[in-house]
Design a protein around this motif. Structure first.
Motif, PDB file in Angstrom:
ATOM      1  N   ASP A 205       0.826  -1.213   0.000  1.00 50.85           N
ATOM      2  CA  ASP A 205       0.000   0.000   0.000  1.00 50.85           C
ATOM      3  C   ASP A 205       0.858   1.260   0.000  1.00 50.85           C
ATOM      4  O   ASP A 205       0.532   2.256  -0.665  1.00 50.85           O
ATOM      5  N   SER A 206       1.979   1.218   0.725  1.00 52.59           N
ATOM      6  CA  SER A 206       2.836   2.397   0.784  1.00 52.59           C
ATOM      7  C   SER A 206       3.520   2.646  -0.564  1.00 52.59           C
ATOM      8  O   SER A 206       3.735   3.796  -0.958  1.00 52.59           O
ATOM      9  N   TYR A 207       3.873   1.583  -1.283  1.00 53.06           N
ATOM     10  CA  TYR A 207       4.433   1.729  -2.629  1.00 53.06           C
ATOM     11  C   TYR A 207       3.403   2.353  -3.567  1.00 53.06           C
ATOM     12  O   TYR A 207       3.701   3.280  -4.324  1.00 53.06           O
ATOM     13  N   ARG A 208       2.182   1.860  -3.507  1.00 48.15           N
ATOM     14  CA  ARG A 208       1.131   2.377  -4.377  1.00 48.15           C
ATOM     15  C   ARG A 208       0.846   3.854  -4.086  1.00 48.15           C
ATOM     16  O   ARG A 208       0.565   4.623  -5.007  1.00 48.15           O
ATOM     17  N   LEU A 209       0.916   4.235  -2.832  1.00 51.30           N
ATOM     18  CA  LEU A 209       0.681   5.633  -2.471  1.00 51.30           C
ATOM     19  C   LEU A 209       1.857   6.509  -2.887  1.00 51.30           C
ATOM     20  O   LEU A 209       1.674   7.585  -3.470  1.00 51.30           O
ATOM     21  N   ARG A 210       3.068   6.053  -2.624  1.00 49.87           N
ATOM     22  CA  ARG A 210       4.272   6.837  -2.907  1.00 49.87           C
ATOM     23  C   ARG A 210       4.420   7.103  -4.405  1.00 49.87           C
ATOM     24  O   ARG A 210       4.813   8.199  -4.822  1.00 49.87           O
ATOM     25  N   TYR A 211       4.112   6.095  -5.214  1.00 45.19           N
ATOM     26  CA  TYR A 211       4.318   6.211  -6.656  1.00 45.19           C
ATOM     27  C   TYR A 211       2.996   6.357  -7.425  1.00 45.19           C
ATOM     28  O   TYR A 211       2.928   6.039  -8.619  1.00 45.19           O
ATOM     29  N   ALA A 212       1.973   6.865  -6.763  1.00 48.52           N
ATOM     30  CA  ALA A 212       0.630   6.917  -7.354  1.00 48.52           C
ATOM     31  C   ALA A 212       0.607   7.629  -8.695  1.00 48.52           C
ATOM     32  O   ALA A 212      -0.005   7.140  -9.665  1.00 48.52           O
ATOM     33  N   GLU A 213       1.250   8.785  -8.781  1.00 43.67           N
ATOM     34  CA  GLU A 213       1.208   9.552 -10.019  1.00 43.67           C
ATOM     35  C   GLU A 213       1.914   8.822 -11.152  1.00 43.67           C
ATOM     36  O   GLU A 213       1.426   8.783 -12.288  1.00 43.67           O
ATOM     37  N   PHE A 214       3.067   8.238 -10.856  1.00 45.48           N
ATOM     38  CA  PHE A 214       3.810   7.521 -11.900  1.00 45.48           C
ATOM     39  C   PHE A 214       3.044   6.279 -12.350  1.00 45.48           C
ATOM     40  O   PHE A 214       3.024   5.950 -13.542  1.00 45.48           O
ATOM     41  N   LEU A 215       2.413   5.577 -11.409  1.00 46.49           N
ATOM     42  CA  LEU A 215       1.707   4.346 -11.747  1.00 46.49           C
ATOM     43  C   LEU A 215       0.509   4.593 -12.659  1.00 46.49           C
ATOM     44  O   LEU A 215       0.017   3.661 -13.299  1.00 46.49           O
ATOM     45  N   ARG A 216       0.051   5.832 -12.725  1.00 49.26           N
ATOM     46  CA  ARG A 216      -1.057   6.151 -13.626  1.00 49.26           C
ATOM     47  C   ARG A 216      -0.619   6.235 -15.080  1.00 49.26           C
ATOM     48  O   ARG A 216      -1.450   6.087 -15.986  1.00 49.26           O
TER      49      ARG A 216
END
Length: 361
Positions: A205-216
């Protein structure tokens, strides 16, 4: 993982993807006997297109043996269905993505499934042993599923059995990883542990939050662990997630998830109340002991428990369906537990970004 592609495109899901295997087998036998006009009329198909036609689909089926080409597809998360797969482009399946999906047909192979772009929150990661559709993780615009097989067979024919296997990692990738953790020994087990490590990161969850913009906007990038202990701990949790998402080795009797009601009841609109997932509108039959968190759990663009029932509206709930749905619920419950442990391990090693090297792969 250099060998990858988007999922297959059938062009005609209504006749190429089936829930019930026996019904599908009966359909195929009938399909090759009918004229193209009769198929179009009976199954309410539109006009042929440049890349898919009834006659080419019939020819593909006629020229191959039914038994060896009927294959399982993970149409949606944990929603296993059946198709006819020969790998022939513009055949029964419009675009079968043979160069990549042929490796999934290999015995016991698994693949990572992720999206390159997402519209909102990144929840788009899965593993599978089945064929993958372009919409397996989401039917939203831009959210195409991509497949990354773990193992690669040396030859390219179908079926792919008992062939020499290689792992789908580039030499530069493995070199970078070994430089970060010098005491790792290259081996089959090492490659499988890297695969599991990657999967654990994707569910942090912390990875998904930290890199949220890039993952989009692009494929996920994976941080390199600073030490062996972190790598092994996350790899172990990733291995557990993989088993959960392949629905492997579940003891249903040990679960508090029970089914109460009638077998062979017609599935209506799935609903959730009082820790129960109801399969009928009258709320006489359902799966009990389910938390709201499980009911609301998403993989990709789908609310998993709700989607499986919705797509079977009007079907009879069999004993096999009950057991499979219990497995899905248990898998999601244990996924939620395991995800919490992943972030606990990362925090024990210094959290983000201290637990990892700055370089990502």
């Amino acid at each position: 993982m250099p060998i990858n592609s988007s999922g297959m495109v059938t062009a005609r899901d209504g006749i190429t993807i089936w829930i019930d295997k026996k019904s599908f087998e009966s359909f195929l036998k009938k399909f090759i006997q009918l004229s193209a006009d009769d198929v179009r009329s009976e199954y309410k198909l539109g006009d042929d297109t440049k890349d898919w036609s009834i006659e080419r689909a019939q020819a593909d089926v006629k020229s191959n043996q039914l038994a060896s080409c009927i294959a399982r597809v993970e149409y949606r998360p944990f929603d296993y269905r059946w198709t006819f797969y020969t790998g022939q482009a513009r055949g029964f399946i419009c675009n079968p993505r043979r160069p990549v999906l042929q490796h999934i047909r290999a015995l016991k192979n698994i693949a990572l499934v992720v999206n390159r772009q997402v519209n909102n929150e990144f929840r788009h990661a899965l593993v599978s042993r089945s064929l993958i559709d372009t919409c397996t993780l989401s039917s939203a615009t831009r959210e195409t599923a991509y497949i990354f097989p773990l193992e690669l067979s040396v030859e390219g024919g179908l079926p792919l059995l008992d062939l020499i296997k290689h792992f789908n990692f580039s030499e530069d990738f493995l070199k970078t990883f070994k430089e970060a953790i010098p005491n790792i020994n290259p081996s089959e087990e090492f490659s499988e542990k890297i695969f599991a490590y990657i999967y654990s990161i994707l569910y942090s969850d912390s990875y998904r939050l930290r890199y949220a913009e890039f993952l989009r906007i692009d494929f996920p990038r994976i941080p390199i662990p600073k030490d062996m202990k972190l790598f092994l701990n996350l790899s172990a949790l990733g291995e557990r997630l993989i088993q959960l998402h392949l629905l492997d080795e579940y003891q249903i009797v040990d679960s508090q998830i029970s089914y109460s009601g009638n077998e062979n009841i017609q599935i209506e609109k799935g609903a959730f109340t009082l820790d129960t997932i109801w399969v009928d509108n009258a709320q006489t039959s359902g799966f009990m002991g389910v938390s709201e968190k499980i009911w609301n759990y998403h993989i990709g663009g789908y609310q998993v428990c709700q989607k499986w029932l919705k797509d079977r509206k009007g079907c009879l709930l069999s004993k096999e369906d009950i057991r499979h749905y219990q497995k899905i619920i248990i898998s999601l419950a244990k996924t939620i537990e395991t995800v919490e442990q992943i972030d606990d391990v990362i925090n024990e090693h210094g959290g983000w970004p201290n637990a990892f090297l700055l370089k990502e792969i």
